[in-house]
Write a protein that holds these residues in place. Structure first.
Motif, mmCIF file in Angstrom:
data_model
loop_
_atom_site.group_PDB
_atom_site.id
_atom_site.type_symbol
_atom_site.label_atom_id
_atom_site.label_comp_id
_atom_site.label_asym_id
_atom_site.label_seq_id
_atom_site.Cartn_x
_atom_site.Cartn_y
_atom_site.Cartn_z
ATOM 1 N N MET A 186 20.949 22.697 62.344
ATOM 2 C CA MET A 186 20.660 23.431 61.118
ATOM 3 C C MET A 186 21.354 24.788 61.117
ATOM 4 S SD MET A 186 16.572 22.561 60.682
ATOM 5 C CE MET A 186 16.508 23.042 58.934
ATOM 6 N N ASN A 187 21.791 25.202 59.936
ATOM 7 C CA ASN A 187 22.393 26.528 59.764
ATOM 8 C C ASN A 187 21.354 27.573 59.398
ATOM 9 O OD1 ASN A 187 25.091 25.495 60.097
ATOM 10 N ND2 ASN A 187 24.910 24.643 58.039
ATOM 11 N N GLY A 188 20.209 27.138 58.919
ATOM 12 C CA GLY A 188 19.089 27.986 58.546
ATOM 13 C C GLY A 188 17.843 27.135 58.623
ATOM 14 N N PHE A 189 16.672 27.771 58.605
ATOM 15 C CA PHE A 189 15.461 27.046 58.963
ATOM 16 C C PHE A 189 14.505 26.802 57.804
ATOM 17 C CE2 PHE A 189 16.850 29.256 62.891
ATOM 18 C CZ PHE A 189 17.257 28.114 63.577
ATOM 19 N N THR A 190 14.965 26.963 56.580
ATOM 20 C CA THR A 190 14.239 26.635 55.351
ATOM 21 C C THR A 190 13.099 27.605 55.063
ATOM 22 O OG1 THR A 190 12.346 25.175 55.885
ATOM 23 C CG2 THR A 190 14.527 24.224 56.060
ATOM 24 N N GLY A 191 12.473 27.407 53.910
ATOM 25 C CA GLY A 191 11.336 28.231 53.515
ATOM 26 C C GLY A 191 10.018 27.534 53.696
ATOM 27 N N MET A 192 9.997 26.442 54.447
ATOM 28 C CA MET A 192 8.778 25.660 54.628
ATOM 29 C C MET A 192 8.154 25.945 55.991
ATOM 30 S SD MET A 192 8.666 24.228 51.760
ATOM 31 C CE MET A 192 7.136 23.370 52.118
ATOM 32 N N LEU A 193 6.867 26.229 55.995
ATOM 33 C CA LEU A 193 6.134 26.395 57.243
ATOM 34 C C LEU A 193 4.688 25.976 57.046
ATOM 35 C CD1 LEU A 193 5.002 30.009 57.820
ATOM 36 C CD2 LEU A 193 6.654 29.570 56.027
ATOM 37 N N CYS A 194 4.024 25.689 58.152
ATOM 38 C CA CYS A 194 2.606 25.351 58.142
ATOM 39 C C CYS A 194 1.873 26.268 59.106
ATOM 40 C CB CYS A 194 2.373 23.898 58.562
ATOM 41 S SG CYS A 194 2.767 22.690 57.296
ATOM 42 N N VAL A 195 0.661 26.630 58.722
ATOM 43 C CA VAL A 195 -0.202 27.385 59.630
ATOM 44 C C VAL A 195 -1.540 26.674 59.724
ATOM 45 C CG1 VAL A 195 0.886 29.616 59.193
ATOM 46 C CG2 VAL A 195 -1.039 28.900 57.770
ATOM 47 N N GLU A 196 -2.173 26.792 60.883
ATOM 48 C CA GLU A 196 -3.503 26.239 61.086
ATOM 49 C C GLU A 196 -4.471 27.398 61.288
ATOM 50 O OE1 GLU A 196 -5.879 23.365 64.247
ATOM 51 O OE2 GLU A 196 -3.676 23.221 64.103
ATOM 52 N N ILE A 197 -5.454 27.477 60.410
ATOM 53 C CA ILE A 197 -6.436 28.557 60.473
ATOM 54 C C ILE A 197 -7.364 28.311 61.667
ATOM 55 C CG2 ILE A 197 -8.194 29.837 59.201
ATOM 56 C CD1 ILE A 197 -5.411 29.900 57.905
ATOM 57 N N ALA A 198 -7.662 29.367 62.422
ATOM 58 C CA ALA A 198 -8.535 29.250 63.596
ATOM 59 C C ALA A 198 -9.980 29.017 63.174
ATOM 60 C CB ALA A 198 -8.428 30.520 64.447
ATOM 61 N N GLY A 199 -10.762 28.381 64.060
ATOM 62 C CA GLY A 199 -12.180 28.128 63.815
ATOM 63 C C GLY A 199 -12.784 27.393 64.992
ATOM 64 N N LYS A 200 -14.105 27.451 65.096
ATOM 65 C CA LYS A 200 -14.774 26.833 66.253
ATOM 66 C C LYS A 200 -14.725 25.315 66.205
ATOM 67 C CE LYS A 200 -19.555 26.931 64.433
ATOM 68 N NZ LYS A 200 -19.307 27.610 63.145
ATOM 69 N N ASP A 201 -14.573 24.737 65.001
ATOM 70 C CA ASP A 201 -14.411 23.292 64.844
ATOM 71 C C ASP A 201 -13.645 23.050 63.546
ATOM 72 O OD1 ASP A 201 -16.282 23.585 62.718
ATOM 73 O OD2 ASP A 201 -17.953 23.136 64.075
ATOM 74 N N GLU A 202 -13.360 21.784 63.277
ATOM 75 C CA GLU A 202 -12.527 21.473 62.117
ATOM 76 C C GLU A 202 -13.236 21.797 60.803
ATOM 77 O OE1 GLU A 202 -9.224 18.108 60.852
ATOM 78 O OE2 GLU A 202 -10.413 17.882 62.672
ATOM 79 N N GLN A 203 -14.546 21.678 60.749
ATOM 80 C CA GLN A 203 -15.272 22.023 59.539
ATOM 81 C C GLN A 203 -15.124 23.507 59.219
ATOM 82 O OE1 GLN A 203 -16.838 20.135 57.154
ATOM 83 N NE2 GLN A 203 -16.887 22.116 56.115
ATOM 84 N N GLU A 204 -15.241 24.359 60.246
ATOM 85 C CA GLU A 204 -15.067 25.789 60.010
ATOM 86 C C GLU A 204 -13.619 26.098 59.638
ATOM 87 O OE1 GLU A 204 -16.891 29.638 61.968
ATOM 88 O OE2 GLU A 204 -15.244 28.893 63.234
ATOM 89 N N GLN A 205 -12.691 25.396 60.261
ATOM 90 C CA GLN A 205 -11.290 25.582 59.901
ATOM 91 C C GLN A 205 -11.059 25.225 58.429
ATOM 92 O OE1 GLN A 205 -9.628 23.220 63.399
ATOM 93 N NE2 GLN A 205 -8.069 24.800 63.182
ATOM 94 N N PHE A 206 -11.664 24.115 58.001
ATOM 95 C CA PHE A 206 -11.523 23.697 56.608
ATOM 96 C C PHE A 206 -12.083 24.750 55.667
ATOM 97 C CE2 PHE A 206 -13.509 21.776 52.865
ATOM 98 C CZ PHE A 206 -12.418 21.163 52.272
#
Length: 394
Positions: free
Chosen positions: A299-319
């Motif tokens: 790749m010549n550049g890395f695009t404008g797309m990214l993902c982040v995962e919000i922190a939390g004690k479990d997946e319900q809190e993350q959601f």
């Protein structure tokens, strides 16, 4: 040889037979027959002729297609009504009943439906490989494998496929390859340079760039594109004249937009890595990305797309926390699609829920605390500030 920035302004001018600096919109379904019978026969039978009937071709569509082909370094290109029209038309122009397709596990959701539900209805079997593991691709190849279908970076988890490996393996085995290059755009990546046969785009995204049209593009050799064109005549996925004109207009600024978007996305990704409420950042431009070195190679550049995962004690809190952030953002709009001048954000687990089981979401790396971000051309400090205030509401 001219540079990309120059090509974006000047390629395909031969199709504008008027004295207008900007080509007119050919808002017509059909064209007068040429008085020369031989010329009319040529118009009626020649692939992608711009002056016969709209489903066959259109002068602005021809000009735009030539420009995209120039960007991707291919012989030809074909415009379609949507990105999925490009994907389905390209795939159906290659496979037939009894064929086998190998596809990576992580895909745009509608492409996954095509692979999982539509192709089997026509007697085409599909198996899947882990795009981050080249050996898993080798294991899926069969004597009747006709197509390897890949997407890189993938939607939504930003995994990278080794295009050079896929291209070399496919050439050795006599298998056709198709790559969805939507997330990268030809400014950041040209799959054809690594031996990929056919490149498809949802031109609704970066190529159009303004969220005001839907379109797709198929790029490849003239023979491959003509075969896809013939298939499109039956499937009916021709691009409307006005959308073709809007796409041509959007392409003029592609290089400028993508360079700004790349810079903004990297700055935002780097900031996310320092924030205590962000558990994980997925951006192929960061050294922390597990395939960063591969991304650097192809790749010549890395695009404008990214993902982040919000922190939390479990997946319900993350959601819950992810929804709080999503509803608190002021500049980032919660809207589907990507690649426009405006910044967008979505919750993939909600969007993909219709098409994926919990097990499929897990395999695709989709977590309930994940947000997919499409970075626009706004000022980077304003974009960072928007997430800073939204995360502060958790």
């Amino acid at each position: 040889m001219s540079h990309i920035e120059t090509d974006l302004i000047h390629s395909g001018k031969a199709f504008n037979e008027t004295r207008s600096v900007i080509p007119p919109i050919y808002q017509t379904a059909t064209y007068f027959a040429d008085t020369n019978p031989e010329e009319y026969l040529k118009a009626a039978t020649e692939a992608r002729h711009p002056y016969f009937y709209h489903r066959h071709g259109n002068p602005v569509s021809s000009q735009t297609a030539e420009l995209v082909a120039r960007l991707e370094g291919t012989e030809a290109a074909l415009l379609t009504a949507t990105g999925m029209a490009a994907v389905s038309t390209a795939v159906l122009s290659i496979v037939k009943a009894g064929d086998h397709v190998v596809a990576q596990r992580s895909h745009y959701s509608a492409a996954s439906v095509l692979l999982k539900e539509v192709l089997p209805q026509f007697g085409v079997e599909v198996s899947y490989f882990d795009q981050s593991d080249n050996s898993s691709l080798d294991a899926e190849i069969r004597p009747n494998t006709a197509l390897i279908y890949v997407e890189t970076p993938s939607n939504p988890n930003l995994a990278i496929t080794d295009l050079a490996y896929v291209g070399a393996l496919a050439r050795e085995k006599g298998i056709t390859t198709v790559c969805d290059n939507t997330f990268a755009s030809p400014i950041n990546q040209r799959p054809g340079d690594f031996g990929i046969d056919i490149i498809v785009h949802s031109a609704t995204k970066y190529l159009g760039g303004h969220s005001d049209l839907t379109a797709g593009v198929i790029c490849g050799t003239s023979a491959a594109v003509n075969k896809a064109w013939k298939k499109m005549l039956s499937l009916g996925g021709a691009l409307a004249p006005f959308d073709a004109w809007l796409l041509l207009r959007g392409l003029r600024t592609l290089s400028l937009r993508v360079k700004q978007i790349n810079a903004n996305a990297l700055a935002l990704a780097q900031w996310f890595e320092t924030h205590p409420l962000i558990k994980r950042v997925l951006y192929c431009g960061l050294p922390s990305h597990p395939q960063h070195e591969l991304a650097r190679r192809q790749m010549n550049g890395f695009t404008g797309m990214l993902c982040v995962e919000i922190a939390g004690k479990d997946e319900q809190e993350q959601f819950t926390r992810a929804q709080t952030v999503l509803n608190s953002l002021q500049l980032f709009a919660n809207a589907a699609s990507l690649g426009g001048v405006e910044s967008l954000v979505v919750h993939p687990a909600s969007m993909w829920g219709l098409h994926h089981s919990p097990e499929q979401k897990l395999k695709a790396g989709i977590n309930d605390g994940m947000l997919r971000i499409s970075v626009g051309i706004e000022h980077e400090e304003d974009l960072i500030g928007d997430f800073e205030q939204a995360l502060g509401r958790i």
